[in-house]
Design a protein around this motif. Structure first.
Motif, PDB file in Angstrom:
ATOM      1  N   ARG A 125       0.838  -1.213   0.000  1.00 46.62           N
ATOM      2  CA  ARG A 125       0.000   0.000   0.000  1.00 46.62           C
ATOM      3  C   ARG A 125       0.867   1.255   0.000  1.00 46.62           C
ATOM      4  NH1 ARG A 125      -3.503  -3.283   3.219  1.00 46.62           N
ATOM      5  NH2 ARG A 125      -2.468  -2.633   5.131  1.00 46.62           N
ATOM      6  N   ARG A 176       0.986   3.958  -3.052  1.00 44.30           N
ATOM      7  CA  ARG A 176       0.651   5.362  -2.774  1.00 44.30           C
ATOM      8  C   ARG A 176       1.795   6.285  -3.185  1.00 44.30           C
ATOM      9  NH1 ARG A 176      -1.173   3.752   2.563  1.00 44.30           N
ATOM     10  NH2 ARG A 176      -3.378   3.293   2.431  1.00 44.30           N
ATOM     11  N   GLU A 211      -6.508   5.434  -2.516  1.00 41.34           N
ATOM     12  CA  GLU A 211      -6.834   4.303  -1.644  1.00 41.34           C
ATOM     13  C   GLU A 211      -6.348   3.029  -2.317  1.00 41.34           C
ATOM     14  OE1 GLU A 211     -10.769   2.013  -0.014  1.00 41.34           O
ATOM     15  OE2 GLU A 211     -10.875   4.179  -0.252  1.00 41.34           O
ATOM     16  N   GLU A 216      -6.194  -1.170  -1.918  1.00 44.12           N
ATOM     17  CA  GLU A 216      -6.706  -2.339  -1.208  1.00 44.12           C
ATOM     18  C   GLU A 216      -5.940  -3.576  -1.657  1.00 44.12           C
ATOM     19  OE1 GLU A 216     -10.924  -2.802  -1.415  1.00 44.12           O
ATOM     20  OE2 GLU A 216     -11.262  -0.638  -1.259  1.00 44.12           O
TER      21      GLU A 216
END
Length: 196
Positions: A103, A107, A124, A126
């Protein structure tokens, strides 16, 4: 350069390392321990080099590494898959673990891609892993759904389990041309509609 692992240019592993890992080169106990330690050290150092590669290697050079038209090398794609396999399997006990690192990395990449717009966009990410026991799959029901072409009723994990069982049964022939495979599916559908 493509070719056999032992013939490729030096990467993290030297040609000698590859020969050893492939079982083509052996050492006495003391030298084997030294070689294994050298491999582990180089892998750790190489992983840390990615910080420098990410921040200092020119973006054009980064793109050229992953250029799909460069040499059409399936071993490169296989290597990328195995990189993720290696990282996922071996970072389970790390803190942060694989999912958190993934993650954070995605990002960070998205912020780099967005450039000046990065402060106006929320990213976001996941990631989840779901394990479905194959033995809980109702293979007769899946076969009936395939024969009836009720493909939307088949879960992805049921389909994978069914295909794995089919491949292991020895009935799967990878050499069958697409047209023949389509005819077989059509026959299955006709049999099902005839009540066979």
């Amino acid at each position: 350069m493509t070719g056999k692992p032992s013939e490729r240019e030096r990467g993290i592993l030297s040609k000698r390392d590859r020969q050893y890992l492939l079982g083509h080169k052996s050492y006495d106990d003391a030298n084997e321990r030294r070689v294994r330690q050298e491999i582990r050290t180089r892998i750790r150092e190489s992983i840390q080099d990615f910080t420098l590669l990410q921040t200092a290697l020119d973006h054009r050079d980064q793109q050229l590494i992953f250029d799909p038209h460069r040499d059409n090398n399936p071993e490169f794609s296989k290597g990328l898959v195995n990189l993720f396999t290696f990282l996922y399997r071996n970072t389970q006990t790390q803190n942060p673990g694989f999912a958190a690192m993934l993650r954070r990395g995605v990002r960070q990449a998205e912020r780099d891609i967005l450039g000046a717009e990065r402060d106006s966009v929320s990213v976001e990410v996941e990631f989840s892993v779901n394990r479905y026991p194959v033995h809980k799959t109702d293979f007769e029901q899946v076969e009936t759904q395939v024969r009836n072409r009720d493909f939307d009723e088949i879960d992805e994990h049921e389909l994978r389990a069914f295909l794995r069982l089919y491949a292991q049964s020895g009935e799967l022939d990878e050499t069958v041309p697409r047209e023949t495979a389509e005819e077989i599916i059509e026959e299955m559908s006709v049999e099902s509609n005839d009540g066979g």
